[in-house]
Each structure stands twice: as structure tokens, then as C-alpha cells.
Design an enzyme around this catalytic site. Structure first.
Site, PDB file in Angstrom:
ATOM      1  N   CYS A 253      -1.442   5.524  -3.273  1.00 52.04           N
ATOM      2  CA  CYS A 253      -0.903   6.399  -2.222  1.00 52.04           C
ATOM      3  C   CYS A 253      -1.452   5.972  -0.858  1.00 52.04           C
ATOM      4  CB  CYS A 253      -1.282   7.855  -2.477  1.00 52.04           C
ATOM      5  SG  CYS A 253      -0.615   8.527  -4.012  1.00 52.04           S
TER       6      CYS A 253
ATOM      7  N   CYS B  24      -5.673   9.216  -4.717  1.00 55.14           N
ATOM      8  CA  CYS B  24      -4.773   8.190  -5.265  1.00 55.14           C
ATOM      9  C   CYS B  24      -4.824   6.906  -4.430  1.00 55.14           C
ATOM     10  CB  CYS B  24      -3.360   8.782  -5.303  1.00 55.14           C
ATOM     11  SG  CYS B  24      -2.048   7.587  -5.569  1.00 55.14           S
TER      12      CYS B  24
END
Length: 105
Positions: free
Chosen positions: A33, A30
Site C-alpha cells: 500500500c 501494508c
């Protein structure tokens, strides 16, 4: 430092914590993230002693992600007295995250 947490530690470390707990639901793949990871680390240092900070890899701990209805990552959940009191979805700037945390400390 934000520590990885598993289902087996969840009850003791998050739900029964005497201080608020910030949990970062994330995944290796991600991009957003990875953007907020340094912010989460900074917050862990900044609020040391007042706030616990943990990370949950949604690929490793799918049952926790499902239990809390995590639909998109990154999602930060702030727990106080075993209850979710804040949910922050997406890569927000540090100041915005701090404001949402500060009112619960």
C-alpha cells in the site's frame, strides 16, 4: 490529493458522483500500500477534474471493506455511475493502473 473517506460520506461522494471515482483500500501496516500511495497521489493530480480519488483505511472503515469484498490490499476500485467498473488488486505499475482507468474516462 487523495482524501480519506468514511462510510458517512460514501453515498454522496462515491456512489452519487457525476465523475468516476477511484478508491484506494489500504492500511498503515501494508507495505505494498505504501508502494502505490505515491502513484495514487500522482493519478489524483493527473486526472484532477475528470476523476475523484479517495482512500479508505480498511482498519478504520471495516464495513466498507466488507461491503465490497476486499480480501487483500492494496485494492483500487473504480466507480462509475455508482457501480464498480474496475478492480485492481496489488501494487501495479502506474502505467498499468492508468490503462485500466483511462478506458472509463
Amino acid at each position: 490529493m487523495a482524501k480519506a473517506i468514511t462510510q458517512s460520506e460514501w453515498q454522496a461522494e462515491v456512489l452519487n458522483s457525476p465523475v468516476p471515482v477511484l478508491v484506494d483500500f489500504w492500511a498503515v501496516w501494508c507495505g505494498p500500500c505504501r508502494l502505490i500511495a505515491p502513484i495514487v497521489e500522482e493519478l489524483a493530480h493527473q486526472y484532477e477534474g475528470k476523476l475523484k480519488v479517495y482512500k479508505v483505511d480498511v482498519d478504520q472503515e471495516q464495513s466498507l471493506a466488507m461491503q465490497y469484498g476486499i480480501m487483500s490490499i492494496p485494492t483500487l476500485l473504480l466507480f462509475k455511475n455508482g457501480q464498480v467498473v474496475e478492480q485492481i488488486v496489488g501494487a501495479l505499475p502506474k502505467g498499468a493502473i492508468e490503462q485500466r482507468i483511462a478506458k472509463h474516462l
